[in-house]
Design a protein around this motif. Structure first.
Motif, short mmCIF file in Angstrom:
data_model
loop_
_atom_site.label_atom_id
_atom_site.label_comp_id
_atom_site.label_asym_id
_atom_site.label_seq_id
_atom_site.Cartn_x
_atom_site.Cartn_y
_atom_site.Cartn_z
N ALA A 90 0.84 -1.20 0.00
CA ALA A 90 0.00 0.00 0.00
C ALA A 90 0.88 1.25 0.00
O ALA A 90 1.86 1.35 0.73
N ASP A 91 0.52 2.22 -0.87
CA ASP A 91 1.27 3.48 -1.00
C ASP A 91 2.74 3.23 -1.32
O ASP A 91 3.64 3.90 -0.79
N ASP A 92 2.98 2.25 -2.19
CA ASP A 92 4.34 1.87 -2.54
C ASP A 92 5.04 3.00 -3.32
O ASP A 92 4.55 3.45 -4.35
N ASN A 93 6.17 3.43 -2.80
CA ASN A 93 6.97 4.45 -3.48
C ASN A 93 8.34 3.93 -3.89
O ASN A 93 9.19 4.71 -4.34
N LEU A 94 8.56 2.64 -3.73
CA LEU A 94 9.88 2.07 -3.99
C LEU A 94 9.97 1.31 -5.32
O LEU A 94 11.06 1.06 -5.80
N HIS A 95 8.82 0.93 -5.88
CA HIS A 95 8.85 0.15 -7.11
C HIS A 95 9.43 1.01 -8.24
O HIS A 95 9.07 2.18 -8.39
N PRO A 96 10.33 0.45 -9.05
CA PRO A 96 10.99 1.24 -10.10
C PRO A 96 10.04 1.78 -11.17
O PRO A 96 10.37 2.73 -11.87
N GLU A 97 8.88 1.17 -11.32
CA GLU A 97 7.93 1.62 -12.33
C GLU A 97 6.66 2.18 -11.67
O GLU A 97 5.56 2.06 -12.21
N LYS A 98 6.84 2.80 -10.53
CA LYS A 98 5.67 3.26 -9.76
C LYS A 98 4.83 4.29 -10.53
O LYS A 98 3.60 4.29 -10.44
N GLU A 99 5.48 5.18 -11.28
CA GLU A 99 4.73 6.22 -11.99
C GLU A 99 3.83 5.60 -13.04
O GLU A 99 2.66 6.01 -13.20
N THR A 100 4.33 4.61 -13.77
CA THR A 100 3.52 3.92 -14.78
C THR A 100 2.37 3.17 -14.13
O THR A 100 1.22 3.22 -14.60
N VAL A 101 2.66 2.49 -13.02
CA VAL A 101 1.64 1.71 -12.32
C VAL A 101 0.53 2.61 -11.80
O VAL A 101 -0.66 2.36 -12.01
N GLY A 106 -0.23 5.60 -12.75
CA GLY A 106 -0.93 6.23 -13.87
C GLY A 106 -2.00 5.31 -14.44
O GLY A 106 -3.12 5.74 -14.73
N LEU A 107 -1.65 4.02 -14.59
CA LEU A 107 -2.61 3.05 -15.10
C LEU A 107 -3.76 2.84 -14.12
O LEU A 107 -4.94 2.76 -14.51
N LEU A 108 -3.44 2.79 -12.82
CA LEU A 108 -4.49 2.63 -11.80
C LEU A 108 -5.46 3.81 -11.82
O LEU A 108 -6.67 3.63 -11.65
N LYS A 109 -4.93 5.01 -12.05
CA LYS A 109 -5.79 6.19 -12.10
C LYS A 109 -6.75 6.10 -13.28
O LYS A 109 -7.94 6.40 -13.16
N GLN A 110 -6.22 5.65 -14.44
CA GLN A 110 -7.06 5.49 -15.62
C GLN A 110 -8.14 4.44 -15.39
O GLN A 110 -9.31 4.62 -15.75
N LEU A 111 -7.75 3.32 -14.77
CA LEU A 111 -8.72 2.26 -14.46
C LEU A 111 -9.80 2.76 -13.52
O LEU A 111 -10.98 2.44 -13.67
N GLY A 112 -9.39 3.56 -12.52
CA GLY A 112 -10.36 4.13 -11.58
C GLY A 112 -11.38 5.01 -12.28
O GLY A 112 -12.57 4.95 -11.97
N LEU A 113 -10.92 5.80 -13.23
CA LEU A 113 -11.83 6.68 -13.97
C LEU A 113 -12.80 5.86 -14.82
O LEU A 113 -14.00 6.17 -14.89
N HIS A 114 -12.28 4.80 -15.46
CA HIS A 114 -13.14 3.94 -16.28
C HIS A 114 -14.18 3.24 -15.42
O HIS A 114 -15.35 3.12 -15.79
N MET A 115 -13.76 2.75 -14.23
CA MET A 115 -14.68 2.07 -13.33
C MET A 115 -15.77 3.02 -12.84
O MET A 115 -16.95 2.65 -12.74
#
Length: 283
Positions: free
Chosen positions: A236-247, A249-258
């Motif tokens: 939760a609230d992961d800031n260490l993953h190397p691709e966090k910005e992409t992840v 960003g995709l979650l935000k798009q999915l949230g809007l679609h949902m």
């Protein structure tokens, strides 16, 4: 596939039990195409065979296909669905957001097939009703069903109360949950968040003190996903993953679609009370 080849080689492919097992095996591996192919090749399909395919579609989020298969079973087959079949199709509808269909199928199970729902059926029913905001009906189900509600059912109802901001019912449900499982941090967090949204900071502080005094600690929320034989771990609230910005960003798009899909959905509005009444008409 090796096992399937062995079955064909030694002439067991016409066996209903083995056929159902193959459908289940392919489904669990995610090979729904092969599962469907095996299903089509079984000449005499019993309830277990039909249920295996419905379950396979359900666990992989193919609710529409599960519903299509169930309807085909009911309309075009002499085989009747049993309690397990109904649990599979109800779960498939719940996981795929087919709320109206799920509620209709529950009523079909009780009214037309005269099957007695068990605790698992009621758990899915409460989830379905909670998703469409029929909280009063869901609460009445937990009160009148012939079983004591489990923490799973009450937790589902509490989550629905939070989504639909029904604080009064949430307090009633939470009180029962605290009695059944007093050391579960998630229930305290749900109530704390609800109080926070309403600005009831005194109640938030009381809950926090209760958690502290009981020594309850919230477990680390994490998710694991395997991609190309590499396991990725997210907290939760992961800031260490190397691709966090992409992840994110995709979650935000999915949230809007949902959110858009939710706003465009046709909800089950007026039949809630009649459903509850039909379940208990003979009680």
């Amino acid at each position: 596939e090796c096992f399937h080849s062995y079955v064909i080689k030694y002439g067991f492919d016409s066996n209903q039990f083995i056929g159902a097992s193959l459908v289940e095996l392919y489904s669990r591996c995610g090979s729904l195409g092969n599962a469907s192919k095996v299903f089509d090749e079984i000449s005499l399909k019993d309830t277990v065979v039909w249920t295996s395919l419905i379950t396979g579609y359900g666990i992989h989020g193919k609710g529409a296909k599960a519903l299509e298969t169930f309807n085909h079973m009911v309309k075009s087959s002499e085989v009747k669905p049993n309690e397990v079949t109904f649990l599979s199709i109800l779960s498939a509808c719940s996981h795929s957001g087919l709320i109206h269909d799920g509620l209709r199928i529950f009523e079909l199970m009780v009214s037309d097939y005269r099957l007695v729902p068990n605790l698992e059926h009621y758990a899915v029913l409460v989830d379905l009703l909670g998703r469409v905001g029929e909280l009063d009906t869901a609460f009445e189900i937990t009160r009148r069903m012939p079983f004591s509600p489990t923490t799973q059912i009450l937790g589902t109802l509490l989550g629905a109360c939070r989504i639909h901001q029904n604080g009064e019912m949430a307090e009633t449900v939470a009180k029962k949950l605290f009695e059944l499982e007093s050391n579960h941090a998630g229930y305290y967090m749900l109530m704390s968040n609800m109080y926070g949204v309403k600005g009831e900071w005194e109640n938030v502080e009381k809950l926090r003190n209760s958690v502290k005094n009981r020594g309850i600690k919230k477990g680390l929320a994490e998710s694991l996903i395997e991609i190309r034989r590499m396991v990725h771990r997210f907290v939760a609230d992961d800031n260490l993953h190397p691709e966090k910005e992409t992840v994110y960003g995709l979650l935000k798009q999915l949230g809007l679609h949902m959110k858009e899909d939710l706003e465009n959905s046709v909800y089950f509005n007026s039949e809630g009370d009649s459903l509850c009444d039909s379940v208990y008409a003979e009680a």
